[in-house]
Design a protein around this motif. Sequence first.
Motif, PDB file in Angstrom:
ATOM      1  N   HIS A   1       0.645  -1.236   0.098  1.00 26.33           N
ATOM      2  CA  HIS A   1      -0.081   0.085  -0.020  1.00 26.33           C
ATOM      3  C   HIS A   1       0.821   1.204   0.036  1.00 26.33           C
ATOM      4  CE1 HIS A   1       0.569   0.989   4.430  1.00 26.33           C
ATOM      5  NE2 HIS A   1       0.440  -0.454   4.501  1.00 26.33           N
TER       6      HIS A   1
ATOM      7  N   ARG B   1      -6.753  10.210  -3.558  1.00 28.62           N
ATOM      8  CA  ARG B   1      -7.212  10.080  -2.656  1.00 28.62           C
ATOM      9  C   ARG B   1      -6.854  10.909  -1.435  1.00 28.62           C
ATOM     10  NH1 ARG B   1      -9.976   5.788  -1.073  1.00 28.62           N
ATOM     11  NH2 ARG B   1      -9.154   5.579   1.076  1.00 28.62           N
TER      12      ARG B   1
ATOM     13  N   GLY C   1      -6.261   8.041   3.305  1.00 29.87           N
ATOM     14  CA  GLY C   1      -5.986   6.523   3.087  1.00 29.87           C
ATOM     15  C   GLY C   1      -5.054   6.408   2.016  1.00 29.87           C
TER      16      GLY C   1
ATOM     17  N   ALA D   1      -8.654   0.818  -2.754  1.00 30.55           N
ATOM     18  CA  ALA D   1      -8.610   1.648  -1.791  1.00 30.55           C
ATOM     19  C   ALA D   1      -8.319   0.951  -0.345  1.00 30.55           C
ATOM     20  CB  ALA D   1      -9.745   2.424  -1.695  1.00 30.55           C
ATOM     21  N   CYS D   2      -7.449   1.584   0.413  1.00 38.09           N
ATOM     22  CA  CYS D   2      -7.205   1.022   1.827  1.00 38.09           C
ATOM     23  C   CYS D   2      -6.944   1.823   2.974  1.00 38.09           C
ATOM     24  CB  CYS D   2      -6.111  -0.130   1.749  1.00 38.09           C
ATOM     25  SG  CYS D   2      -4.591   0.513   1.493  1.00 38.09           S
ATOM     26  N   ASP D   3      -6.848   1.811   4.047  1.00 37.03           N
ATOM     27  CA  ASP D   3      -6.428   2.650   5.042  1.00 37.03           C
ATOM     28  C   ASP D   3      -4.789   2.805   5.080  1.00 37.03           C
ATOM     29  OD1 ASP D   3      -5.556   0.715   6.683  1.00 37.03           O
ATOM     30  OD2 ASP D   3      -7.228   0.707   8.248  1.00 37.03           O
TER      31      ASP D   3
ATOM     32  N   SER E   1      -7.995  -3.320   3.471  1.00 32.95           N
ATOM     33  CA  SER E   1      -8.746  -2.815   2.440  1.00 32.95           C
ATOM     34  C   SER E   1     -10.222  -2.254   2.731  1.00 32.95           C
ATOM     35  CB  SER E   1      -9.321  -4.118   1.432  1.00 32.95           C
ATOM     36  OG  SER E   1     -10.240  -3.839   0.593  1.00 32.95           O
ATOM     37  N   GLN E   2     -10.537  -1.149   1.867  1.00 39.27           N
ATOM     38  CA  GLN E   2     -12.001  -0.416   2.277  1.00 39.27           C
ATOM     39  C   GLN E   2     -12.937  -1.140   1.277  1.00 39.27           C
ATOM     40  OE1 GLN E   2     -10.608   3.594   2.203  1.00 39.27           O
ATOM     41  NE2 GLN E   2     -10.179   3.599   4.419  1.00 39.27           N
ATOM     42  N   GLY E   3     -12.761  -1.953   0.528  1.00 36.50           N
ATOM     43  CA  GLY E   3     -13.734  -2.383  -0.450  1.00 36.50           C
ATOM     44  C   GLY E   3     -13.877  -1.773  -1.820  1.00 36.50           C
ATOM     45  N   GLN E   4     -13.154  -0.773  -2.028  1.00 34.19           N
ATOM     46  CA  GLN E   4     -13.266  -0.037  -3.256  1.00 34.19           C
ATOM     47  C   GLN E   4     -12.246  -0.474  -4.332  1.00 34.19           C
ATOM     48  OE1 GLN E   4     -12.943   3.746  -1.475  1.00 34.19           O
ATOM     49  NE2 GLN E   4     -15.127   4.148  -1.615  1.00 34.19           N
TER      50      GLN E   4
END
Length: 186
Positions: free
Chosen positions: A79, A85, A88, A103-105, A110-113
């Motif tokens: 990451h 973004r 994140g 997308a992740c923090d 994972s943020q599911g996008q």
Amino acid sequence: RVRARARACTCACAYALACVRVSMRCAHTQAKEDVQKKRVVVTSSETRALQNLADAEDRIGYLNTVRKLPHYGGVTFPHCPCDARKTGQIVVSVQRDGLVVAACDDEGVSQGQETVFEWSELQTCETDIEEEAFVFKYTRKGKEKWMRIYSKYYEFMLECAEKAQAEQDWTDDEPDSPPSAAAAAA
């Protein structure tokens, strides 16, 4: 003289066939490891099918099945931040069909996008050495946009993207052509 040439040809053919067999074993072993370590996305029905192929020692069938799975043959990077973004980070994955940005923090969860940029959407891929960034221009809905991905692996991202695009061009003519059965004989 004819016999000497025939022997030389036979030796060269035998050597080439041995190299193909070794290559097939290596590719098969790598594919099995990728499935076992969950580097590829496999459904339960695909798992059963792969197990049946493995039990039957059908290396060609196994490889043909695995190469169609999501994330097979791709490279996933740690990451990192990007300019798209505000908060994140993202996880970048270079795949056969395109560039996947998930997308992740800030810890990489994972943020599911997930956005997939198909190779046909990418206009330009390059690096920015000063900012240590992989940069690409893409077109969506008639609009051109740039994305900058800040990673210490920016040069390798470019190399992977260029190679994946080149391989996509190679396979456009015959996307589902399996390796020849004679070449894969073990």
